[in-house]
Motif scaffolding. Structure first.
Motif, PDB file in Angstrom:
ATOM      1  N   GLU A 276       0.756  -1.183  -0.022  1.00 30.77           N
ATOM      2  CA  GLU A 276       0.009   0.245  -0.158  1.00 30.77           C
ATOM      3  C   GLU A 276       0.888   1.133  -0.022  1.00 30.77           C
ATOM      4  O   GLU A 276       0.601   2.388  -0.577  1.00 30.77           O
ATOM      5  CB  GLU A 276      -0.874   0.213   1.211  1.00 30.77           C
ATOM      6  CG  GLU A 276      -1.885  -1.099   1.153  1.00 30.77           C
ATOM      7  CD  GLU A 276      -2.926  -1.080   0.212  1.00 30.77           C
ATOM      8  OE1 GLU A 276      -3.162  -0.016  -0.442  1.00 30.77           O
ATOM      9  OE2 GLU A 276      -3.218  -2.010  -0.715  1.00 30.77           O
ATOM     10  N   LEU A 277       1.930   1.444   0.698  1.00 27.22           N
ATOM     11  CA  LEU A 277       2.779   2.278   0.669  1.00 27.22           C
ATOM     12  C   LEU A 277       3.267   2.714  -0.709  1.00 27.22           C
ATOM     13  O   LEU A 277       3.667   3.889  -0.713  1.00 27.22           O
ATOM     14  CB  LEU A 277       3.676   2.124   1.707  1.00 27.22           C
ATOM     15  CG  LEU A 277       3.234   2.273   3.504  1.00 27.22           C
ATOM     16  CD1 LEU A 277       4.215   1.640   4.363  1.00 27.22           C
ATOM     17  CD2 LEU A 277       3.059   3.682   3.734  1.00 27.22           C
ATOM     18  N   VAL A 278       3.861   1.745  -1.183  1.00 22.69           N
ATOM     19  CA  VAL A 278       4.664   1.852  -2.398  1.00 22.69           C
ATOM     20  C   VAL A 278       3.844   1.895  -3.831  1.00 22.69           C
ATOM     21  O   VAL A 278       4.467   2.123  -4.927  1.00 22.69           O
ATOM     22  CB  VAL A 278       6.004   1.011  -2.562  1.00 22.69           C
ATOM     23  CG1 VAL A 278       6.670   1.111  -1.257  1.00 22.69           C
ATOM     24  CG2 VAL A 278       5.501  -0.642  -2.733  1.00 22.69           C
ATOM     25  N   LYS A 279       2.438   1.712  -3.793  1.00 21.68           N
ATOM     26  CA  LYS A 279       1.793   1.383  -4.937  1.00 21.68           C
ATOM     27  C   LYS A 279       1.898   2.683  -5.734  1.00 21.68           C
ATOM     28  O   LYS A 279       2.199   2.845  -7.012  1.00 21.68           O
ATOM     29  CB  LYS A 279       0.224   1.140  -4.458  1.00 21.68           C
ATOM     30  CG  LYS A 279      -0.389   1.091  -5.566  1.00 21.68           C
ATOM     31  CD  LYS A 279      -1.867   0.546  -5.073  1.00 21.68           C
ATOM     32  CE  LYS A 279      -2.052  -0.976  -4.223  1.00 21.68           C
ATOM     33  NZ  LYS A 279      -3.335  -1.027  -3.746  1.00 21.68           N
TER      34      LYS A 279
ATOM     35  N   GLY B 233       4.799   5.109 -10.676  1.00 22.65           N
ATOM     36  CA  GLY B 233       5.635   6.272 -11.460  1.00 22.65           C
ATOM     37  C   GLY B 233       5.104   7.588 -11.105  1.00 22.65           C
ATOM     38  O   GLY B 233       5.563   8.599 -11.420  1.00 22.65           O
ATOM     39  N   GLY B 234       4.272   7.614  -9.929  1.00 19.73           N
ATOM     40  CA  GLY B 234       3.971   8.785  -9.276  1.00 19.73           C
ATOM     41  C   GLY B 234       5.111   9.807  -8.628  1.00 19.73           C
ATOM     42  O   GLY B 234       4.746  10.859  -8.351  1.00 19.73           O
ATOM     43  N   GLN B 235       6.214   9.153  -8.548  1.00 25.17           N
ATOM     44  CA  GLN B 235       7.191  10.062  -7.922  1.00 25.17           C
ATOM     45  C   GLN B 235       8.463  10.059  -8.760  1.00 25.17           C
ATOM     46  O   GLN B 235       9.595  10.240  -8.631  1.00 25.17           O
ATOM     47  CB  GLN B 235       7.545   9.597  -6.428  1.00 25.17           C
ATOM     48  CG  GLN B 235       6.590   9.617  -5.601  1.00 25.17           C
ATOM     49  CD  GLN B 235       6.945   8.749  -4.264  1.00 25.17           C
ATOM     50  OE1 GLN B 235       8.066   8.993  -3.722  1.00 25.17           O
ATOM     51  NE2 GLN B 235       5.818   8.233  -3.477  1.00 25.17           N
TER      52      GLN B 235
ATOM     53  N   ALA C 211      10.224   4.640  -9.170  1.00 29.66           N
ATOM     54  CA  ALA C 211       9.470   3.715  -9.553  1.00 29.66           C
ATOM     55  C   ALA C 211      10.295   2.516  -9.798  1.00 29.66           C
ATOM     56  O   ALA C 211       9.745   1.288  -9.267  1.00 29.66           O
ATOM     57  CB  ALA C 211       8.609   4.035 -10.878  1.00 29.66           C
ATOM     58  N   ALA C 212      11.466   2.750 -10.257  1.00 30.25           N
ATOM     59  CA  ALA C 212      12.391   1.498 -10.427  1.00 30.25           C
ATOM     60  C   ALA C 212      12.760   0.878  -9.295  1.00 30.25           C
ATOM     61  O   ALA C 212      12.827  -0.309  -8.880  1.00 30.25           O
ATOM     62  CB  ALA C 212      13.572   2.170 -11.242  1.00 30.25           C
ATOM     63  N   SER C 213      12.940   1.795  -8.355  1.00 29.17           N
ATOM     64  CA  SER C 213      13.386   1.136  -6.760  1.00 29.17           C
ATOM     65  C   SER C 213      12.282   0.470  -6.234  1.00 29.17           C
ATOM     66  O   SER C 213      12.651  -0.750  -5.827  1.00 29.17           O
ATOM     67  CB  SER C 213      13.675   2.367  -5.861  1.00 29.17           C
ATOM     68  OG  SER C 213      13.996   1.849  -4.713  1.00 29.17           O
ATOM     69  N   ALA C 214      11.142   0.883  -6.060  1.00 28.94           N
ATOM     70  CA  ALA C 214       9.924   0.348  -5.640  1.00 28.94           C
ATOM     71  C   ALA C 214       9.793  -0.974  -6.503  1.00 28.94           C
ATOM     72  O   ALA C 214       9.688  -2.145  -5.830  1.00 28.94           O
ATOM     73  CB  ALA C 214       8.609   1.014  -5.615  1.00 28.94           C
TER      74      ALA C 214
ATOM     75  N   ALA D 299       0.861   9.340   0.191  1.00 26.94           N
ATOM     76  CA  ALA D 299       0.123   8.707  -1.215  1.00 26.94           C
ATOM     77  C   ALA D 299      -0.577   7.636  -0.613  1.00 26.94           C
ATOM     78  O   ALA D 299      -1.781   7.411  -1.131  1.00 26.94           O
ATOM     79  CB  ALA D 299       1.144   8.283  -1.993  1.00 26.94           C
ATOM     80  N   ALA D 300      -0.197   6.725   0.211  1.00 29.75           N
ATOM     81  CA  ALA D 300      -1.175   5.643   0.771  1.00 29.75           C
ATOM     82  C   ALA D 300      -2.118   6.120   1.599  1.00 29.75           C
ATOM     83  O   ALA D 300      -3.368   5.497   1.663  1.00 29.75           O
ATOM     84  CB  ALA D 300      -0.025   4.722   1.418  1.00 29.75           C
ATOM     85  N   GLY D 301      -2.050   6.979   2.373  1.00 29.33           N
ATOM     86  CA  GLY D 301      -3.135   7.401   3.465  1.00 29.33           C
ATOM     87  C   GLY D 301      -3.952   8.743   2.758  1.00 29.33           C
ATOM     88  O   GLY D 301      -4.918   9.098   3.355  1.00 29.33           O
ATOM     89  N   ARG D 302      -3.576   8.985   1.492  1.00 32.26           N
ATOM     90  CA  ARG D 302      -4.397  10.406   0.873  1.00 32.26           C
ATOM     91  C   ARG D 302      -4.280  11.494   1.675  1.00 32.26           C
ATOM     92  O   ARG D 302      -5.336  12.249   1.880  1.00 32.26           O
ATOM     93  CB  ARG D 302      -5.672   9.652   0.552  1.00 32.26           C
ATOM     94  CG  ARG D 302      -5.970   8.722  -0.301  1.00 32.26           C
ATOM     95  CD  ARG D 302      -7.195   8.308  -0.908  1.00 32.26           C
ATOM     96  NE  ARG D 302      -7.843   9.253  -1.493  1.00 32.26           N
ATOM     97  CZ  ARG D 302      -7.700   9.455  -2.991  1.00 32.26           C
ATOM     98  NH1 ARG D 302      -6.981   8.644  -3.757  1.00 32.26           N
ATOM     99  NH2 ARG D 302      -8.356  10.372  -3.594  1.00 32.26           N
ATOM    100  N   ILE D 303      -3.065  11.737   2.410  1.00 30.76           N
ATOM    101  CA  ILE D 303      -2.743  12.868   3.114  1.00 30.76           C
ATOM    102  C   ILE D 303      -2.466  14.015   2.100  1.00 30.76           C
ATOM    103  O   ILE D 303      -1.168  13.997   1.452  1.00 30.76           O
ATOM    104  CB  ILE D 303      -1.732  12.630   4.220  1.00 30.76           C
ATOM    105  CG1 ILE D 303      -2.042  11.419   4.923  1.00 30.76           C
ATOM    106  CG2 ILE D 303      -1.731  13.823   4.912  1.00 30.76           C
ATOM    107  CD1 ILE D 303      -0.893  11.058   5.977  1.00 30.76           C
ATOM    108  N   THR D 304      -3.309  14.975   2.072  1.00 31.27           N
ATOM    109  CA  THR D 304      -3.019  16.004   1.033  1.00 31.27           C
ATOM    110  C   THR D 304      -2.673  17.422   1.552  1.00 31.27           C
ATOM    111  O   THR D 304      -2.268  18.444   0.999  1.00 31.27           O
ATOM    112  CB  THR D 304      -4.577  16.190   0.109  1.00 31.27           C
ATOM    113  OG1 THR D 304      -5.714  16.593   0.892  1.00 31.27           O
ATOM    114  CG2 THR D 304      -4.659  15.136  -0.748  1.00 31.27           C
TER     115      THR D 304
END
Length: 883
Positions: free
Chosen positions: A728-731, A736-738, A743-746, A852-857
């Motif tokens: 969930e944390l790296v989805k 590619g969101g970062q 993305a390659a690392s994840a 990103a995982a918690g939708r903290i904006t």
């Protein structure tokens, strides 16, 4: 509309992965590709230490398998798979224990027949029933010749073994089906007979006319290891023997044995009877004069404190008879009845007529009634019998108490009558590593308590014949001390159907001719040679040297006294060593009432329907959750957990493999290598691999310590953290969101982690791991190397606690949304993450993934606290679309 199946590496990833049908798919592949075949040439060229050999238990092929089989064989299979992944050649045979009483009983019930050695062979015989004779009374079974009966045994066991093999294959047991045997086949019979003849030549096997336990129902001798003590109703009878100074009362539950009384026995320190020692008394009714003697095994506090010794009422009688050198006056025959002829020691006695008219030829029950009536009339019965529950010895498969009768039987020395040999057998046990270790005490207690040698002859039909003939003298009587034996190259032989060298069949039973030994060997006498049978000791010395002593004997703890001990005895005599380095003892499966599941109790659950309902991997998960030596409850709830785990493995693997890795430079398919590891740069990704490295170490230590359950536990705990938190944390980042590098690392970390986890789960969950592995690897996961620290080296230097901290923060965010009764897709406008400084510092390093995982904006503030806490969450619910 669903997406079409995608491809990554070696195979097509299904659109909707499922565990259904995996057993049929992969069982066929493993069979065709010889995935579990033992490579003899490779093993022998690399030396003994490159082999892991298993003395696999041969299940009794008489009826159906039950969940206890699934439980214990899964334990062994987990270790076999682990050792194979460790690079060892695994010698994993399968045998079928198809000779002996269980098979004969099943044949009687199935075909409605019984063996009769006096009948001639009927070449065209067809049985009256096939599977519908269970309700038939034994007396109504059709008598058939010995050879006809043996042929039916052979026919039915072959059919039973086909069903067993089908289930074993479905359970994914990684046996080498090319290394198989039946304990009744020519090779096994020859091996058992060769070992017996060598025991005989060295003086370890011998024949003796002696008292022994006898089952009147099955008409066979019974060994000490096959005893089962059960409560049995009886009555104490206070009976007067007649001494010079008046009556001496004894209490007995078996007054029918008074005709066979040979002594009265009291404890040497019992002052009540000290004056009687050395004198004689006369038995009631029969007037036979017998001595009064002392022995330490007499129990002063039991009954009258003085006991009648008969030959033979129980094992204590045998002990007294042997140690006090008392005469033999046996009156009970093999049929369980009193002998028909008046014995010589009663000839001319006051009770001679009573015996001939009211006792001779009767059952023990009928004889008891007659004797008690006569005692009552003579006044020798003091009062009326008092009901009691007594412990009686039963054959473990029998329904009536055993009798002790005198007969000629074969024995193998085991330390029961030799203190030095007994000590050697205990020392042999100490050369085996027991798992769990406390099981060694059961072995030593059994050996220390032996009171006789191992009785190996049985009066049955379907088994390995005793390979001995006897010459007949001029009167046609066997000369037992001049045995005729075959040479080893003539084995196997059947003395009942073949003539010894120098004789022909016309001389059988004739004066000056010969007679074959009519008995077969105890089934344990063959099963005790499973290392020799599977390892081809008799005909392939090179292979045998490459697998013996074997690495492990897996078995149930309840047959330490029989199978384990008897195998140690045979190996000690033949090789001067133990037969294996380790003994892995499984516990029992318990029903909901915490009672052992067994066919005799009628509380077994057969595996076929359970496997179909839950899947093989789910059932194996339940079995692998049970530790060696520990009893386990039959638990379908745990199977459901295993099914959920199996499905999640497929789904998590699919997610990791369908992220478009080529777009960000991740190698397409293939193994974990330097290029993949080099892509892992993000601290959270390195943390998840650092944690995984610790899991690999613990799982490996679990297997090395014979604790497959520990390996499963640590792997499963990590996997759910990986799915619930890390995925969930790296989805967002993986998609590619970062940016490309993040993305390659994840994606690289995901692939490395899944590659390792599939191998960690492979010994326990063979089907789903093989399926998921096939989506991006060539070859089988079960032939892949067991993971090591090198596989998770991309996490070296990473902070294992980082993922834990961020996972706790994510859990706090989820909890806040749950308590506010908003969906998990609700945005967080602001939030405070409180905790110790080390904790907050870790969360800061992965804050982007947490957002990103918690939708903290909105804003994230940090505060000091003793324990991690999420506070003051301001939530923005997701608006529902208007209709």
């Amino acid at each position: 509309m669903t997406d079409a199946p995608t491809t990554s590496g070696a195979a097509t990833i299904p659109d909707k992965p499922s565990i259904e049908g995996l057993e049929d798919k992969w069982a066929q592949v493993w069979r065709e590709q010889g995935t579990y075949t033992f490579d003899r040439a490779k093993a022998l060229s690399r030396g003994r230490e490159s082999v892991f050999s298993i003395d696999t238990p041969p299940p009794t092929a008489s009826g159906s398998l039950h969940m206890g089989h699934v439980f214990s064989y899964t334990h062994t299979d987990c270790m076999a798979r682990y050792k194979r992944m460790q690079g060892l050649e695994v010698f994993y045979p399968i045998g079928w224990d198809d000779n002996g009483l269980p098979t004969e009983k099943r044949v009687q019930n199935y075909y409605g027949v019984r063996g009769d050695a006096s009948l001639p062979y009927d070449e065209g015989f067809a049985p009256p029933h096939r599977g519908d004779a269970k309700s038939l009374k034994a007396a109504d079974a059709l008598p058939i010749s010995r050879q006809n009966f043996i042929e039916l045994c052979d026919e039915l066991t072959v059919e039973d073994e086909k069903a067993f093999e089908s289930l074993f294959r479905r359970m994914g047991f990684s046996l080498d089906w090319d290394i198989s045997y039946r304990t009744i086949d020519d090779h096994s019979r020859a091996t058992a007979q060769q070992a017996f003849l060598r025991n005989l030549a060295r003086g370890e096997a011998y024949q003796s006319e002696a008292p022994g336990l006898w089952d009147v129902t099955f008409q066979t001798a019974v060994a000490q290891a096959e005893l089962e003590a059960r409560d049995y109703p009886g009555a104490y009878h206070r009976v007067a023997f007649h001494g010079a100074d008046g009556p001496i009362h004894i209490e007995t539950t078996r007054p029918e044995l008074i005709p066979s009384a040979v002594a009265l026995i009291a404890h040497p320190d019992d002052e009540r009877y000290a004056a009687l020692f050395g004198t004689t008394v006369r038995s009631p009714l029969f007037g036979v004069e017998i001595p009064v003697v002392a022995h330490h095994a007499a129990e002063p506090e039991k009954g009258a404190g003085i006991a009648m010794c008969c030959t033979f009422g129980d094992l204590t009688d045998v002990l007294w008879w042997r140690e006090l050198q008392l005469p033999t006056r046996s009156v009970i025959t093999r049929s369980g009845r009193i002998q028909a002829e008046t014995p010589e020691w009663l000839a001319g006695s006051p009770g001679e007529q009573l015996f001939a008219e009211q006792v001779a030829g009767k059952t023990t029950f009928g004889a008891r009634e007659a004797i008690v009536a006569a005692l009552r009339e003579s006044g020798d019965l003091d009062g009326e019998p008092k009901a009691t529950q007594r412990k009686a010895n039963f054959y473990e498969r029998g329904e009536k108490p055993l009798e002790i009768v005198t007969s000629r039987q074969w024995y193998i020395r085991n330390g029961g009558r030799d203190a030095d040999l007994n000590a050697e057998m205990i020392e042999r046990g100490r050369q085996v590593d027991f798992h769990p270790a406390f099981m060694r005490a059961r072995y030593e207690n059994w050996v220390s308590g032996l009171n006789g040698d191992w009785l190996v002859s049985r009066q049955r039909f379907f088994g390995v014949p005793i390979p001995v003939w006897y010459p007949l003298d001029e009167h046609g009587d066997p000369v037992y001390d001049k045995q005729l034996v075959p040479t080893e190259d003539q084995l196997p032989v059947d003395p009942a159907a073949q003539a010894p060298e120098g004789y022909d069949e016309s001389q059988r039973g004739q004066a000056g001719g010969f007679v074959g030994d009519p008995d077969i060997m105890d089934t344990w006498a063959t099963s005790s040679l499973t290392p020799q049978i599977a390892g081809r000791w008799r005909d392939d010395p090179e292979l045998f040297a490459g697998v013996f002593p074997m690495d492990v004997r897996p078995q149930g703890h309840d047959i330490i006294r029989t199978w384990l001990f008897s195998t140690v005895v045979r190996s000690h005599f033949e090789f001067g060593s133990v037969p294996w380095r380790n003994a892995a003892l499984s516990g029992w499966i318990l029903d909901p009432d915490r009672k052992k599941m067994s066919k005799s109790k009628g509380n077994v659950v057969t595996p076929e329907d359970v496997v179909k309902e839950h899947s093989t991997d789910a059932v194996r998960y339940w079995a692998a959750s049970g530790r060696l030596g520990a009893d386990a409850a039959y638990d379908t709830g745990q199977m459901k957990v295993g099914r959920r785990l199996a499905i999640k493995i497929l789904n998590a693997t699919k997610f990791a493999l369908t992220l478009g890795e080529a777009e960000v430079g991740i190698p397409h398919g293939g193994d974990v290598d330097g290029e993949l590891a080099a892509a892992v740069t993000n601290p959270l990704d390195r943390s998840v691999l650092a944690q995984l490295g610790d899991v690999v170490a613990k799982a490996t230590a679990g297997f090395e310590g014979w604790d497959h359950t520990r390996a499963l536990e640590v792997s499963e705990t990590y996997f759910w953290t990986f799915c619930d938190d890390y995925l969930e944390l790296v989805k967002d980042r993986a998609y590619g969101g970062q940016g490309v590098a993040e993305a390659a690392s994840a994606r690289a970390a995901l692939r490395i982690a899944l590659d390792v986890m599939l191998r960690l789960f492979a010994p326990m969950l063979p089907y789903v791991t093989e399926e998921a592995w096939s989506w991006w690897h060539e070859g089988s996961v079960h032939r892949a190397p067991w993971p090591t620290a090198t596989d998770t080296a991309a996490g070296d230097g990473g902070d294992p606690a980082l993922l834990t901290a961020v996972g706790e923060a994510l859990a706090g965010v989820r909890k806040a949304k749950s308590e506010a009764k908003v969906g998990m897709r609700a945005e967080v406008a602001s939030i405070v993450l409180a905790g110790p400084d080390e904790w907050t510092q870790r969360v800061r390093r992965a804050e982007t993934d947490l957002r990103a995982a918690g939708r903290i904006t909105g804003t994230v503030d940090y505060a000091e606290a003793e324990t991690p806490d999420v506070r003051d969450a301001e939530l923005i619910p997701v608006e529902k679309p208007k209709a």
